[in-house]
Design a protein around this motif. Structure first.
Motif, PDB file in Angstrom:
ATOM      1  N   ASP A 156     -37.389   0.364 -32.246  1.00  0.00           N
ATOM      2  CA  ASP A 156     -37.457   1.228 -31.072  1.00  0.00           C
ATOM      3  C   ASP A 156     -36.100   1.163 -30.385  1.00  0.00           C
ATOM      4  N   VAL A 157     -35.283   2.206 -30.544  1.00  0.00           N
ATOM      5  CA  VAL A 157     -33.935   2.184 -29.993  1.00  0.00           C
ATOM      6  C   VAL A 157     -33.794   3.251 -28.909  1.00  0.00           C
ATOM      7  N   SER A 158     -33.283   2.831 -27.748  1.00  0.00           N
ATOM      8  CA  SER A 158     -33.054   3.742 -26.631  1.00  0.00           C
ATOM      9  C   SER A 158     -31.568   3.712 -26.278  1.00  0.00           C
ATOM     10  N   THR A 159     -31.000   4.881 -26.011  1.00  0.00           N
ATOM     11  CA  THR A 159     -29.586   4.933 -25.666  1.00  0.00           C
ATOM     12  C   THR A 159     -29.248   6.269 -25.017  1.00  0.00           C
ATOM     13  N   ASP A 160     -28.077   6.318 -24.381  1.00  0.00           N
ATOM     14  CA  ASP A 160     -27.571   7.589 -23.845  1.00  0.00           C
ATOM     15  C   ASP A 160     -26.293   8.029 -24.575  1.00  0.00           C
ATOM     16  N   GLY A 161     -25.976   7.357 -25.725  1.00  0.00           N
ATOM     17  CA  GLY A 161     -24.719   7.657 -26.393  1.00  0.00           C
ATOM     18  C   GLY A 161     -24.845   7.799 -27.894  1.00  0.00           C
ATOM     19  N   ARG A 162     -23.756   8.275 -28.488  1.00  0.00           N
ATOM     20  CA  ARG A 162     -23.653   8.416 -29.939  1.00  0.00           C
ATOM     21  C   ARG A 162     -22.897   7.230 -30.522  1.00  0.00           C
ATOM     22  N   ASN A 163     -23.033   7.059 -31.819  1.00  0.00           N
ATOM     23  CA  ASN A 163     -22.342   5.983 -32.519  1.00  0.00           C
ATOM     24  C   ASN A 163     -20.834   6.181 -32.439  1.00  0.00           C
ATOM     25  N   ASN A 164     -20.129   5.222 -31.814  1.00  0.00           N
ATOM     26  CA  ASN A 164     -18.665   5.322 -31.719  1.00  0.00           C
ATOM     27  C   ASN A 164     -17.976   4.004 -32.060  1.00  0.00           C
ATOM     28  N   SER A 165     -18.713   3.074 -32.684  1.00  0.00           N
ATOM     29  CA  SER A 165     -18.165   1.768 -33.037  1.00  0.00           C
ATOM     30  C   SER A 165     -18.849   1.299 -34.312  1.00  0.00           C
ATOM     31  N   GLY A 180     -38.951   0.913 -46.004  1.00  0.00           N
ATOM     32  CA  GLY A 180     -40.233   1.217 -45.383  1.00  0.00           C
ATOM     33  C   GLY A 180     -40.251   1.020 -43.884  1.00  0.00           C
ATOM     34  N   ILE A 181     -39.079   0.866 -43.265  1.00  0.00           N
ATOM     35  CA  ILE A 181     -38.974   0.661 -41.819  1.00  0.00           C
ATOM     36  C   ILE A 181     -38.864   2.015 -41.117  1.00  0.00           C
ATOM     37  N   THR A 182     -39.563   2.159 -40.008  1.00  0.00           N
ATOM     38  CA  THR A 182     -39.477   3.367 -39.187  1.00  0.00           C
ATOM     39  C   THR A 182     -38.535   3.132 -38.014  1.00  0.00           C
ATOM     40  N   ILE A 183     -37.685   4.112 -37.738  1.00  0.00           N
ATOM     41  CA  ILE A 183     -36.762   4.059 -36.607  1.00  0.00           C
ATOM     42  C   ILE A 183     -37.094   5.213 -35.676  1.00  0.00           C
ATOM     43  N   ASN A 184     -37.473   4.889 -34.448  1.00  0.00           N
ATOM     44  CA  ASN A 184     -37.764   5.895 -33.428  1.00  0.00           C
ATOM     45  C   ASN A 184     -36.704   5.850 -32.341  1.00  0.00           C
ATOM     46  N   GLY A 185     -36.507   6.971 -31.671  1.00  0.00           N
ATOM     47  CA  GLY A 185     -35.481   7.036 -30.639  1.00  0.00           C
ATOM     48  C   GLY A 185     -36.003   7.523 -29.303  1.00  0.00           C
ATOM     49  N   LEU A 186     -35.439   6.936 -28.239  1.00  0.00           N
ATOM     50  CA  LEU A 186     -35.595   7.483 -26.900  1.00  0.00           C
ATOM     51  C   LEU A 186     -34.189   7.833 -26.429  1.00  0.00           C
ATOM     52  N   THR A 187     -33.917   9.110 -26.298  1.00  0.00           N
ATOM     53  CA  THR A 187     -32.571   9.572 -25.957  1.00  0.00           C
ATOM     54  C   THR A 187     -32.508   9.953 -24.486  1.00  0.00           C
ATOM     55  N   ILE A 188     -31.563   9.350 -23.767  1.00  0.00           N
ATOM     56  CA  ILE A 188     -31.349   9.672 -22.356  1.00  0.00           C
ATOM     57  C   ILE A 188     -30.224  10.701 -22.313  1.00  0.00           C
ATOM     58  N   LEU A 189     -30.516  11.890 -21.790  1.00  0.00           N
ATOM     59  CA  LEU A 189     -29.647  13.043 -21.954  1.00  0.00           C
ATOM     60  C   LEU A 189     -28.653  13.230 -20.820  1.00  0.00           C
ATOM     61  N   ASN A 190     -28.397  12.183 -20.040  1.00  0.00           N
ATOM     62  CA  ASN A 190     -27.515  12.349 -18.878  1.00  0.00           C
ATOM     63  C   ASN A 190     -26.065  12.589 -19.274  1.00  0.00           C
ATOM     64  N   GLU A 191     -25.635  12.144 -20.463  1.00  0.00           N
ATOM     65  CA  GLU A 191     -24.247  12.332 -20.892  1.00  0.00           C
ATOM     66  C   GLU A 191     -24.123  13.299 -22.067  1.00  0.00           C
ATOM     67  N   TRP A 192     -25.105  13.306 -22.962  1.00  0.00           N
ATOM     68  CA  TRP A 192     -25.098  14.170 -24.145  1.00  0.00           C
ATOM     69  C   TRP A 192     -26.391  14.985 -24.144  1.00  0.00           C
ATOM     70  N   PRO A 193     -26.354  16.233 -23.653  1.00  0.00           N
ATOM     71  CA  PRO A 193     -27.588  17.030 -23.575  1.00  0.00           C
ATOM     72  C   PRO A 193     -28.247  17.290 -24.922  1.00  0.00           C
ATOM     73  N   LEU A 195     -28.357  14.981 -27.397  1.00  0.00           N
ATOM     74  CA  LEU A 195     -28.464  13.684 -28.061  1.00  0.00           C
ATOM     75  C   LEU A 195     -29.741  13.571 -28.893  1.00  0.00           C
ATOM     76  N   ASP A 196     -30.804  14.228 -28.462  1.00  0.00           N
ATOM     77  CA  ASP A 196     -32.038  14.163 -29.244  1.00  0.00           C
ATOM     78  C   ASP A 196     -31.860  14.790 -30.626  1.00  0.00           C
ATOM     79  N   THR A 197     -31.092  15.892 -30.701  1.00  0.00           N
ATOM     80  CA  THR A 197     -30.808  16.514 -31.995  1.00  0.00           C
ATOM     81  C   THR A 197     -29.957  15.592 -32.853  1.00  0.00           C
ATOM     82  N   TYR A 198     -28.968  14.952 -32.242  1.00  0.00           N
ATOM     83  CA  TYR A 198     -28.132  13.983 -32.963  1.00  0.00           C
ATOM     84  C   TYR A 198     -28.995  12.861 -33.540  1.00  0.00           C
ATOM     85  N   PHE A 199     -29.938  12.375 -32.763  1.00  0.00           N
ATOM     86  CA  PHE A 199     -30.817  11.300 -33.235  1.00  0.00           C
ATOM     87  C   PHE A 199     -31.688  11.771 -34.392  1.00  0.00           C
TER      88      PHE A 199
END
Length: 238
Positions: A156-165, A180-193, A195-199
């Protein structure tokens, strides 16, 4: 929490330390009847430059209060085994990842309340850095090797940014999905409107994966509650 579960938590914590140094290999998947928990869940908490002290506090308060919600407690109780395992990691750039909560079993409402209080009081342990989603995923995936045997394994990964490192994120995602691992995202769109598409394109993946957007950190609490509810319940809830 029960003494036996406390012992298991300590053992998993020690195993997590070994994982950090690459001393353990992934455990083989057990048969359905051998599973100890319904879900092994890694909470990957963003501590990068873009997350200020107020935003970090909102993350932790939102996570803590979500576990204390009746809906989440009921979701755990409706599972086949009526228990889940949770660990929490803080992360920023490719040099900074830290376990801040060892694997802990939640098997009832009192456990969920205790988990909520613990999360709400966890301090920020990492210096601010860039945003290495790729390394955060790799670190989180390694921790799942020391988790109690689980029917489902989720990051369960939450962030407001894209991979830059660090390395590109999509190959890291693909390696974990292949396990077999599932990765879900919670995208905070305050900086990248967008970001959900990127995720959706680069980060999320695996069985039943999904991405939930939040317009800003003030909306994080409700979004993380809905996210946890879906992760605990499993594929099929919207």
């Amino acid at each position: 929490m029960a003494a036996r579960r406390g012992f298991r938590t300590i053992a998993c914590w020690l195993a997590g330390l070994l994982i950090s140094f690459g001393l353990l290999l992934p455990l083989p998947a057990g048969r359905a009847q051998d599973y100890e928990v319904d879900l092994a869940l890694v909470l990957a908490i963003d501590c990068s430059f873009s997350v200020d002290s107020r935003e970090f506090a909102l993350q932790m308060e939102g996570l803590g209060r979500a576990f204390m919600r009746d809906e989440v407690k009921q979701a755990i109780a409706h599972g086949v085994r009526q228990r889940i395992a949770v660990t929490a990691v803080q992360w920023s750039d490719d040099q900074n990842q830290k376990i801040v909560l060892p694997w802990t079993i939640i098997s009832g409402g009192a456990d969920a309340d205790e988990m909520g209080l613990i999360l709400m009081n966890i301090r920020r342990e990492l210096a601010e850095g860039g945003t290495s989603l790729s390394t955060a995923l790799t670190f989180s995936g390694a921790l799942l090797a020391s988790a109690p045997s689980a029917e489902r394994r989720v990051i369960d990964v939450s962030t407001d940014g894209r991979n830059n490192s660090g390395p590109p994120v999509a190959p890291s995602r693909d390696r974990l999905v292949a396990q077999g691992i599932t990765i879900n995202g919670l995208t905070i769109l305050n900086e990248w409107p967008t970001l959900d598409t990127y995720f959706e394109n680069n980060v999320a993946g695996g069985p039943g994966h999904f991405v939930i957007p939040a317009n800003d950190y003030d909306a994080y609490g409700e979004a993380i509650m809905r996210k946890l509810l879906r992760e605990i319940t499993g594929p099929g809830i919207t």
